[in-house]
Write a protein that holds these residues in place. Sequence first.
Motif, PDB file in Angstrom:
ATOM      1  N   VAL A 104       0.242  -1.382  -0.124  1.00 46.05           N
ATOM      2  CA  VAL A 104       0.023  -0.034  -0.023  1.00 46.05           C
ATOM      3  C   VAL A 104       1.105   1.629   0.358  1.00 46.05           C
ATOM      4  N   ILE A 108      -2.609   6.082   1.947  1.00 45.50           N
ATOM      5  CA  ILE A 108      -3.658   5.282   2.067  1.00 45.50           C
ATOM      6  C   ILE A 108      -4.806   5.832   2.754  1.00 45.50           C
ATOM      7  N   GLU A 109      -5.421   6.519   2.661  1.00 44.12           N
ATOM      8  CA  GLU A 109      -7.075   6.650   3.635  1.00 44.12           C
ATOM      9  C   GLU A 109      -6.919   5.670   5.306  1.00 44.12           C
ATOM     10  N   ASP A 111      -8.382   4.360   6.982  1.00 46.61           N
ATOM     11  CA  ASP A 111      -9.980   3.163   6.892  1.00 46.61           C
ATOM     12  C   ASP A 111      -9.464   2.428   6.471  1.00 46.61           C
ATOM     13  N   ASP A 112      -8.544   2.778   5.084  1.00 46.39           N
ATOM     14  CA  ASP A 112      -8.255   1.242   4.259  1.00 46.39           C
ATOM     15  C   ASP A 112      -6.932   1.288   4.715  1.00 46.39           C
ATOM     16  N   ALA A 115      -8.270  -1.960   6.873  1.00 41.41           N
ATOM     17  CA  ALA A 115      -8.856  -2.884   6.371  1.00 41.41           C
ATOM     18  C   ALA A 115      -7.762  -3.685   5.589  1.00 41.41           C
ATOM     19  N   ALA A 116      -6.178  -2.671   5.702  1.00 40.98           N
ATOM     20  CA  ALA A 116      -5.247  -3.936   4.820  1.00 40.98           C
ATOM     21  C   ALA A 116      -4.925  -4.508   5.802  1.00 40.98           C
ATOM     22  N   LEU A 126      -3.087  -7.476  -0.243  1.00 46.56           N
ATOM     23  CA  LEU A 126      -3.375  -6.360  -0.183  1.00 46.56           C
ATOM     24  C   LEU A 126      -2.958  -5.886  -0.557  1.00 46.56           C
ATOM     25  N   ALA A 128      -2.901  -1.695  -3.068  1.00 47.99           N
ATOM     26  CA  ALA A 128      -3.243  -0.709  -3.459  1.00 47.99           C
ATOM     27  C   ALA A 128      -3.454  -0.825  -5.085  1.00 47.99           C
TER      28      ALA A 128
END
Length: 154
Positions: A104, A108-109, A111-112, A115-116, A126, A128
């Motif tokens: 990633v 990155i946000e 929340d993301d 999640a990752a 994961l 990006a």
Amino acid sequence: MIRVVVADDQAVVRAGFRAILESEEDIEVVAEAADGARAVDLARHTRPDLVLMDVRMPPTDGITATARLAGPDIADLIPVPIATTFDLDDDVFSALRAGASGFVLKDIEPDDLVAAVRAVAADGGLIAPGITRRLITEFAKSTRPAPIPLPPTP
């Protein structure tokens, strides 16, 4: 509880990742490292669920550290998602070859990022979204079978 080691040579980045991750009830940052060698030592000592690793850290970079934790010859591997500022194909390919579980970008946000971490901790991976298309294209080029010769025209 998902236990994480955060490895980045920039203290402010480590603090930011820690703040984001520890704002979640199911994630705990158990250690921080400023270079790859220290990340490997801490990971082997604390046995986290994963190590969130930067690519470029002197003196031991994140790709070398990833290979030591998750490489193909490691029996008891620790998953390593890579987080980096640099969107470079060489870094992506090198990290994945070294055994990285994901890749990633640091923009990155929050929340993301969470999640990752959850995806990797659940034995997933994961990449990006901006990198995924390039990976698919490169994979397709490298695995494309030779063209089938057409029969001669009568």
